[in-house]
Design a protein around this motif. Structure first.
Motif, PDB file in Angstrom:
ATOM      1  N   ARG A  57       0.865  -1.183   0.000  1.00 26.23           N
ATOM      2  CA  ARG A  57       0.000   0.000   0.000  1.00 26.23           C
ATOM      3  C   ARG A  57       0.899   1.229   0.000  1.00 26.23           C
ATOM      4  O   ARG A  57       1.687   1.431   0.923  1.00 26.23           O
ATOM      5  N   ASP A  68      -2.348  -5.218  -4.255  1.00 28.79           N
ATOM      6  CA  ASP A  68      -2.322  -3.777  -4.001  1.00 28.79           C
ATOM      7  C   ASP A  68      -3.504  -3.417  -3.115  1.00 28.79           C
ATOM      8  O   ASP A  68      -4.660  -3.493  -3.538  1.00 28.79           O
ATOM      9  N   SER A 120      -3.702   1.341  -2.955  1.00 29.02           N
ATOM     10  CA  SER A 120      -2.675   2.381  -3.032  1.00 29.02           C
ATOM     11  C   SER A 120      -3.192   3.613  -3.778  1.00 29.02           C
ATOM     12  O   SER A 120      -3.989   3.512  -4.715  1.00 29.02           O
ATOM     13  N   SER A 126       2.389   2.597  -7.059  1.00 32.85           N
ATOM     14  CA  SER A 126       2.849   1.246  -6.729  1.00 32.85           C
ATOM     15  C   SER A 126       2.420   0.218  -7.772  1.00 32.85           C
ATOM     16  O   SER A 126       3.236  -0.573  -8.277  1.00 32.85           O
ATOM     17  N   ALA A 127       1.132   0.206  -8.089  1.00 35.58           N
ATOM     18  CA  ALA A 127       0.622  -0.799  -9.029  1.00 35.58           C
ATOM     19  C   ALA A 127       1.230  -0.628 -10.410  1.00 35.58           C
ATOM     20  O   ALA A 127       1.556  -1.620 -11.084  1.00 35.58           O
ATOM     21  N   ARG A 152      -5.154  -5.689  -8.116  1.00 35.97           N
ATOM     22  CA  ARG A 152      -5.423  -4.333  -7.654  1.00 35.97           C
ATOM     23  C   ARG A 152      -6.761  -4.290  -6.926  1.00 35.97           C
ATOM     24  O   ARG A 152      -7.780  -4.702  -7.484  1.00 35.97           O
TER      25      ARG A 152
END
Length: 282
Positions: free
Chosen positions: A4, A31, A34, A38-39, A54
């Motif tokens: 995260r 994920d 976030s 990040s993803a 995600r």
């Protein structure tokens, strides 16, 4: 791996999995809602072995780990955080030990603590045998969570308590140590990132573990040892306030960590060079 808002660290964490000497692995990254990149960073890796899931909102580490376990397709499941790094032979070493000792359910390993600048602070204490790890269950289990590698069946039969936001690992071990077999490799195979100790997180963690112990006492009837464990956690919490609260992080690290062995320092240096040279992989 759950993440995260881990844009600053996730790339090197993923690269440390890509450079494993064992190539037959699957990395499941969840994920947890976030709001940063990040993803996108994970999805940019051109590696079919990496599965990114995600989720639009945060549900917490325990929920995401249970989710990853449900999605996994392997015989063994290894844990790591999105800001940690694996040494190259981590997966090979841990899975070999588990294959060689079918009575083991969960295997940890040594871990070295490092800062955001990759400076080593010390080695985390770890119990090597089931007896060492479970000798004082109400004081905690000396087997760092990011070092865990165990049988997928064990994780599926013993899910994390999704209600807990802290010390999910200690709660799980407390619930299972009497019917499971734990061990750890002495070798350092994980780098655990920790710049400064967070007083609030440590106190919340101790509170959650106290509640876990009390539930254990109600189930097992072992009230006296649990009460002694609660007192120990309260004393440790007071010590946290007196040291971390005063900004004495170095003192706390010196008291809780072991000196870094020269061999580990050399392996760490080699790992930094390897991860630096593999930046083009993603």
């Amino acid at each position: 791996m759950a993440m995260r808002d881990s844009a600053d660290t996730i790339a090197v964490a993923v690269r440390s999995v890509q450079v494993q000497t064992m190539s037959d692995w699957e990395l499941i990254v969840i994920d947890d809602g976030s709001s940063d990149q990040s993803a996108s960073i994970v999805s940019a890796f051109d590696d079919a072995r990496i599965r990114l899931v995600r989720e639009p909102s945060s549900a917490g580490l325990a929920t995401r780990l249970n989710q990853a376990v449900a999605l996994s397709r392997g015989t063994f499941i290894a844990r790591m955080d999105a800001d940690d790094v694996c040494f190259p032979d981590r997966l090979a070493r841990q899975t070999a030990r588990l294959r060689g000792e079918p009575q083991l359910d969960l295997l940890g390993c040594g871990a070295v603590v490092f800062t955001d600048q990759a400076r080593l602070l010390g080695e985390m204490p770890v119990g090597l045998t089931h007896e060492e790890i479970t000798a004082q269950p109400f004081r905690g289990f000396p087997i760092p969570h990011p070092t865990w590698c165990g049988r997928a069946e064990w994780f599926r039969n013993n899910p994390y308590d999704a209600r807990l936001m802290k010390t999910q690992d200690q709660d799980l071990m407390l619930r299972t140590f009497a019917k499971s077999r734990f061990a750890a490799l002495e070798d350092v195979l994980i780098g655990y990132r920790q710049d400064a100790l967070d007083l609030g997180k440590r106190l919340r963690g101790r509170t959650v573990f106290i509640n876990s112990m009390w539930r254990y006492a109600q189930h097992s009837g072992e009230f006296l040892p649990v009460l002694m464990g609660i007192v120990t956690q309260l004393v440790k919490g007071g010590a946290d306030i007196a040291t971390i609260g005063l900004g004495l992080n170095r003192l706390v690290h010196r008291n809780r960590l072991k000196p870094v062995r020269s061999s580990v320092a050399k392996q760490w240096q080699d790992l930094q060079e390897l991860l630096g040279s593999s930046k083009g992989t993603g």
